[in-house]
Design an enzyme around this catalytic site. Structure first.
Site, PDB file in Angstrom:
ATOM      1  N   PRO A   1      -8.183  -7.244   4.154  1.00  0.00           N
ATOM      2  CA  PRO A   1      -8.858  -8.523   3.872  1.00  0.00           C
ATOM      3  C   PRO A   1     -10.312  -8.305   3.479  1.00  0.00           C
ATOM      4  CG  PRO A   1      -7.642  -8.639   5.944  1.00  0.00           C
ATOM      5  CD  PRO A   1      -7.642  -7.205   5.534  1.00  0.00           C
ATOM      6  N   GLY A   2     -10.766  -9.100   2.520  1.00  0.00           N
ATOM      7  CA  GLY A   2     -12.179  -9.103   2.171  1.00  0.00           C
ATOM      8  C   GLY A   2     -12.615  -8.029   1.207  1.00  0.00           C
ATOM      9  N   VAL A   3     -11.678  -7.342   0.522  1.00  0.00           N
ATOM     10  CA  VAL A   3     -12.086  -6.294  -0.410  1.00  0.00           C
ATOM     11  C   VAL A   3     -12.153  -6.802  -1.849  1.00  0.00           C
ATOM     12  CG1 VAL A   3     -11.242  -4.427   1.035  1.00  0.00           C
ATOM     13  CG2 VAL A   3      -9.700  -5.462  -0.625  1.00  0.00           C
TER      14      VAL A   3
ATOM     15  N   THR B   1      -8.618 -11.332  -4.726  1.00  0.00           N
ATOM     16  CA  THR B   1      -8.555 -12.583  -5.488  1.00  0.00           C
ATOM     17  C   THR B   1      -9.601 -12.608  -6.587  1.00  0.00           C
ATOM     18  OG1 THR B   1      -7.759 -13.730  -3.503  1.00  0.00           O
ATOM     19  CG2 THR B   1      -8.614 -15.086  -5.291  1.00  0.00           C
TER      20      THR B   1
ATOM     21  N   GLY C   1      -4.499  -4.407  -0.305  1.00  0.00           N
ATOM     22  CA  GLY C   1      -5.672  -3.893   0.386  1.00  0.00           C
ATOM     23  C   GLY C   1      -6.030  -4.741   1.575  1.00  0.00           C
TER      24      GLY C   1
ATOM     25  N   LYS D   1      -8.028   6.603   5.085  1.00  0.00           N
ATOM     26  CA  LYS D   1      -8.327   7.542   6.171  1.00  0.00           C
ATOM     27  C   LYS D   1      -9.581   8.354   5.871  1.00  0.00           C
ATOM     28  CE  LYS D   1      -3.495   7.811   7.616  1.00  0.00           C
ATOM     29  NZ  LYS D   1      -2.271   8.621   7.698  1.00  0.00           N
TER      30      LYS D   1
ATOM     31  N   SER E   1       1.989   9.488  11.439  1.00  0.00           N
ATOM     32  CA  SER E   1       0.924  10.345  10.912  1.00  0.00           C
ATOM     33  C   SER E   1       0.094  11.017  12.001  1.00  0.00           C
ATOM     34  CB  SER E   1       0.004   9.523  10.005  1.00  0.00           C
ATOM     35  OG  SER E   1      -0.608   8.478  10.725  1.00  0.00           O
TER      36      SER E   1
END
Length: 816
Positions: free
Chosen positions: A393-395, A398, A391, A756, A713
Site C-alpha cells: 500500500p502507498g507505493v 493508482t 505492490g 528483501k 524462505s
C-alpha cells in the site's frame, strides 16, 4: 379515619349508596329529581381537556374500568356524574390514582349511554362546577363528597364590558372557522347571550388551549378574573386562526398558480402539436434516440437491435411499464460511444517526462511501461494487454495508472472491485429485473465517451464472492484479449468490442487472485521505497502538494532535508509513502497554527523540532540481535520487505525435544522441522558435537509473536541459528539471509528479492546470502539498490556454512 378503615366501611355501605345519593335534598323539599345536585357523586377522569358547565358534547371512555361507574350513575334518580381532568402524563401510567385528579371538576348529566367495541359513549350535559371535599372511594368507581362554590357579586358595568368583549371574540372566531357555529347554536338553546358565567365557560371551551390552562379557568370561581383569563385564551386563538388562514391563503395561491401554469402548458402543447410546431413526449424521445445513433458508428447487430426496440417503443402506450423499460434500454444503448475512439499519443519522450514528473524512483517500473508503450507505438495501436501493478500500500499504483492515461492522452476511468460480491456489477443485470442497469464497463464507456479509455480495476486481490455470483469469474471474459472482442453485457445483450480498452489492475498481493484470472494479466511489481527515494518523493511531490492544498507559500513553511530524513527513518518506515504524507500533513497543520499566532515569523522545521510536531518517534535505531543462536532473516509481506531475527536456545539437557513459537504458519513450521532434521543429521559434518541434540531440548523463536508469519524462505536462517547453537559460535552480526532449505541441503529460490534487499538496506545490513537461483533477480535490481552490498549466492547449505562459520567468513567475497 385512615384509607383502609374507610374502605372497609364503604364496602358495607356500597350496596345502598345509589339510593342514598341525593336523598337528603329530596326529603327536605318537593323538587324534581332532575333538579337535585347531589352532595355525593361518582367521578370520571378525562385526559384531553376539562369539561365546562356550558358544554354539551359526547364523551367516549374505555369500557374497562369505567362502565361500572356509568352503570351506577344510571341507577340514580338525578343521573349526575362528576368529570375531573387528569394530565396525559399521569394517564399514560394506567388507571389514575385519586390524588392525580384535579380537585375542581364539572358536574354533568349523563344521556344515552351505550357500549360499542370496548368503549362506552354518552352525551354529557354540563351543569355546574364542584369541588371535591372528601374521597369516599379511591378505586374505580370513584365516589366523592363535593361542594358547589358560589360566585361572588361583581360590578355590573365591568361584567357587561367583559361580556361584550367575549361575544366579539366569539364572532371573530366564527368568521375564521365556521365549524364553531354548531356549538354556538347548542349554547344559545340553553343560555342567553347575557348569561356571563356560562358565556365565559363557553368561550374557554371554544379554544384549543392546553388542558392545564383550561383547568385554570375551571378553577377560577370569581367571574371577572375568569373572564380575563378566557379573553386572553381567545386572543391567542384568534392569532392562531389568523396565522392559519394566512398560511392557507399562501398555499392556495401557490397551488392555483401551479395549476394555472400546468393547464396553460398543456394547452400550449396541444396548440403546438395542432400547428406542427412541437411533438409529444414519445415522438421527442424517438427523435432524440435516432439523432444520437446517427452520430455514432455502431456495428450492424447493434443497429438491428436499435431498430427493433425503436419499433416496439412506437407501438407502446406511455403509461405501460414496458414503455419505461424499453425507453431506458434505448437511452443506454444510444449513450454507448459505438465506434468513437480517441487518438493515442505515441511519444515516448513525452511519456517518460510524464512518468518522471509524477513519480520519483520506480525506474524499473517506468522502463517496463515505456517498453509497453513502445510496443504499441511500433504496431500503431495499444491493445491486447492487461497490466497488473502489484505492490505494498502507498507505493503509487493508482497514480501510475493515471500517468499512463495522461501519457497516452486517453480518458481515465477508475473503479474499485474490492469487496464486490455480485457478478452483475461486472456484466450487468438482465432487463427483466426492476432497476436493472448495465455493468461497470458499459458505464465506463458511457462516462468516458470513447471506446478505448484506460480502465483501472483497483484492489483486484480483494474481490469477493457470494451466493449472488463470483465477480472474479465474470472478469475472465473481460480481461482476456482473445475473448473481450465480443464482450456481452446482460443488460444491453449485444456484443461489444473491449479489445481497444487498456485495463490496468492493482493488487497488494497475488495469493488471493484466482489463477485463471492472474494468467490473463501482465504482472509489474512495485516494491517499497528506500529512504533516498522517500526523501525525493517528500521534497518534490508530497510537501509541495500539501503546501498548495493549505494555501501556503514555500517561504512561509519549510522542512529541512535532515528533518525529512528523520521523519522517514523514525516515524514512517513502511514500504509506501501514504503514512509519510499523513505525518507531513500533521507538520503543516501545526505550522499553520504558529503562522496564525505570529504571521510575520516563517516556520522552519528542523530535526530538533520534530518531537514537538510529531511526538516521540515510534522507530528508534535498532541494534541487531547478535550472539550464539541468533540469525537475521529476510521476509516478504503484503506491506513490503521485513527483517526477522530468529533465536535458538537450549532449554535443558534432560531430554531431547524441539519447540517452535512466534505464530508461525504451517509452511514455516515445516521449514523449521526440515532445518532441525538437516542440522541434526549433518552436525558432525559441520564440526559440531554429534550428540548435542540427543540430550538437548531446543526452543526456536521468531520475535513479534503477535504478527502471523508463514513461508519457506526462512529455512537456511533457522538452520544457521540451530547450527550456531550447537557449535556455540555466533554468526557474523551484519549479515542477513533468505532461502528455502531441503532435507538434502539444497538451497531453493524464493520470491520478493527486491523487497528483501530494500528491507536489509533499511536496517543498514550490507552482507546478504541469497539463493543462487535468484542471482538473475538480484542482477535486475537498479544499481542504487545494489550499491555497497556484499551478496553471497548459495546453491547448497555448505555455501551458507562457509560464509557464516568457514574461511570465507573473513574474506567477505561472493560465493559463485
Amino acid at each position: 379515619m385512615n384509607d383502609d378503615n374507610r374502605k372497609d366501611s364503604l364496602e358495607e355501605f356500597e350496596e345502598d349508596v345509589t339510593e342514598y345519593i341525593g336523598k337528603d335534598e329530596h326529603s327536605k323539599s318537593l323538587v324534581l329529581p332532575q333538579q337535585v345536585m347531589p352532595r355525593r357523586m361518582y367521578v370520571l377522569p378525562v385526559t384531553n381537556r376539562p369539561f365546562f358547565p356550558a358544554q354539551v358534547q359526547p364523551v367516549v371512555v374505555n369500557q374497562d374500568p369505567w362502565y361500572e361507574t356509568l352503570k351506577r350513575v344510571g341507577e340514580t334518580d338525578h343521573r349526575v356524574l362528576g368529570i375531573c381532568y387528569v394530565s396525559e402524563q399521569d394517564a399514560d401510567q394506567g388507571i389514575p390514582e385519586s390524588h392525580q385528579l384535579e380537585t375542581m371538576g364539572c358536574a354533568v348529566r349523563v344521556h344515552h349511554a351505550q357500549k360499542e367495541g370496548g368503549k362506552v359513549q354518552f352525551i354529557a350535559q354540563g351543569l355546574q362546577r364542584f369541588r371535591i371535599v372528601q374521597w369516599l372511594r379511591r378505586k374505580p368507581p370513584y365516589l366523592v363528597e363535593v361542594e358547589y362554590p358560589s360566585e361572588p357579586e361583581e360590578d355590573a358595568d365591568e361584567l357587561k364590558a367583559y361580556t361584550l368583549a367575549i361575544i366579539s371574540a366569539i364572532k371573530e372566531l366564527l368568521r375564521s372557522n365556521p365549524l364553531y357555529g354548531e356549538e354556538v347554536k347548542q349554547y344559545l338553546s340553553r343560555f342567553g347571550p347575557d348569561d356571563s358565567s356560562p358565556l365565559a365557560d363557553f368561550g374557554a371551551s371554544m379554544t384549543s388551549a392546553p388542558g392545564a390552562e383550561l383547568q385554570e379557568v375551571l378553577d377560577t370561581v370569581p367571574l371577572l378574573r375568569r373572564m380575563e383569563k378566557v379573553l386572553l385564551l381567545m386572543r391567542k386563538e384568534q392569532e392562531v386562526a389568523r396565522l392559519q388562514s394566512q398560511i392557507s391563503e399562501e398555499v392556495n395561491a401557490k397551488v392555483q398558480k401551479h395549476q394555472r401554469e400546468f393547464f396553460l402548458r398543456e394547452q400550449l402543447k396541444v396548440i403546438q402539436r395542432e400547428l406542427g410546431l412541437a411533438k409529444d413526449d414519445k415522438t421527442a424521445d424517438i427523435e432524440r434516440f435516432e439523432q444520437r445513433m446517427a452520430e455514432l458508428e455502431p456495428p450492424e447487430a447493434v443497429q438491428e437491435r436499435f431498430r427493433e426496440e425503436l419499433q416496439k417503443l412506437q407501438v407502446l402506450e406511455q403509461g405501460s411499464p414496458e414503455y419505461g423499460v424499453t425507453r431506458n434500454y434505448l437511452d443506454w444503448l444510444t449513450q454507448v460511444p459505438w465506434g468513437q475512439y480517441s487518438r493515442d499519443h505515441f511519444d515516448l519522450a513525452e511519456a517518460r517526462r510524464v512518468l518522471d514528473r509524477n513519480h520519483d524512483g520506480l525506474d524499473d517500473v517506468k522502463d517496463r511501461i515505456i517498453e509497453f508503450l513502445a510496443e504499441g507505438t511500433f504496431k500503431g495501436e495499444i491493445s491486447g494487454s492487461i497490466l497488473l501493478l502489484v505492490g505494498p500500500p502507498g507505493v503509487g499504483k493508482t497514480s501510475i495508472g493515471r500517468s499512463v492515461a495522461d501519457a497516452l492522452g486517453r480518458k481515465f476511468y477508475r473503479f474499485s472491485v474490492g469487496g464486490m460480491r455480485d457478478e452483475a456489477e461486472i456484466k450487468g443485470h438482465r432487463r427483466t429485473y426492476i432497476g436493472a442497469m448495465p455493468g461497470k464497463f458499459v458505464q465506463a464507456l458511457k462516462d468516458s465517451k470513447v471506446c478505448n479509455p484506460v480502465i483501472m480495476l483497483d484492489e483486484i486481490d480483494k474481490i469477493g464472492a457470494s451466493y449472488q455470483g463470483d465477480p472474479a469469474s465474470a472478469l475472465l471474459e473481460t480481461l482476456d484479449p482473445e475473448q473481450n472482442r465480443e464482450f456481452l453485457d446482460h443488460y444491453l445483450d449485444v456484443r461489444m468490442d473491449l479489445s481497444k480498452v487498456l485495463f490496468i489492475c492493482t493488487a497488494n498481493q497475488l495469493d488471493t487472485i484466482p489463477r485463471p484470472l492472474l494468467d490473463r494479466m501482465d504482472i509489474i511489481r512495485l516494491s517499497g521505497y528506500i529512504a533516498e527515494e522517500k526523501l525525493a518523493i517528500a521534497k518534490h511531490h508530497l510537501l509541495p502538494r500539501l503546501l498548495k492544498r493549505a494555501g501556503l507559500m514555500k517561504k512561509q513553511l519549510s522542512v529541512s532535508d535532515a528533518a525529512l530524513r528523520q521523519v522517514i527513518e523514525g516515524y514512517a518506515r513502511e514500504a509506501g509513502v501514504r503514512n509519510l504524507e499523513k505525518l507531513l500533513h500533521k507538520i503543516v497543520r501545526k505550522g499553520i497554527v504558529k503562522l496564525l499566532e505570529h504571521p510575520d515569523r516563517p516556520v522552519k522545521v528542523g530535526v530538533s523540532d520534530l518531537q514537538e510536531y510529531l511526538g516521540q518517534p515510534p522507530f528508534r535505531k535498532e541494534k541487531s540481535l547478535r550472539g550464539v543462536g541468533v540469525v537475521t532473516g529476510l521476509a516478504w509481506t503484503a506491506m513490503g520487505g521485513a527483517t526477522l531475527s530468529i533465536e535458538a536456545s537450549r532449554i535443558h539437557s534432560s531430554q531431547r525435544g524441539f519447540k517452535l513459537t512466534g505464530q508461525l504458519g504451517n509452511v514455516m513450521k515445516e521449514s523449521a522441522e526440515i532445518a532441525y532434521s538437516y542440522v541434526c543429521s549433518n552436525l558432525k559434518r559441520y564440526k559440531g558435537d554429534p550428540t548435542f541434540f540427543d540430550k538437548s531440548f531446543v526452543h526456536l523463536h521468531v520475535p513479534e509473536g503477535a504478527t502471523p508469519k508463514d513461508g519457506p524462505s526462512a529455512g537456511i536462517t533457522m538452520a544457521t541459528a540451530l547450527l550456531s547453537l550447537a557449535r556455540k559460535e555466533a554468526p557474523p552480526s551484519n549479515i542477513a539471509m533468505t532461502g528455502e532449505l531441503t532435507l538434502t541441503g539444497q538451497v531453493l529460490p524464493v520470491g520478493g528479492i527486491r523487497e528483501k534487499v530494500i528491507a536489509a538496506r533499511r536496517q543498514k545490513i550490507t552482507n546478504l546470502i541469497l539463493p543462487e537461483a535468484n542471482r538473475g533477480d538480484y542482477e535486475e535490481l537498479p544499481d542504487y539498490l545494489k550499491e555497497g552490498l556484499t551478496v553471497n549466492f548459495a546453491k547448497h547449505y555448505n555455501d551458507v556454512f562457509q560464509v557464516c562459520f568457514g574461511s570465507k567468513r573473513q574474506r567477505g567475497s561472493s560465493v559463485h
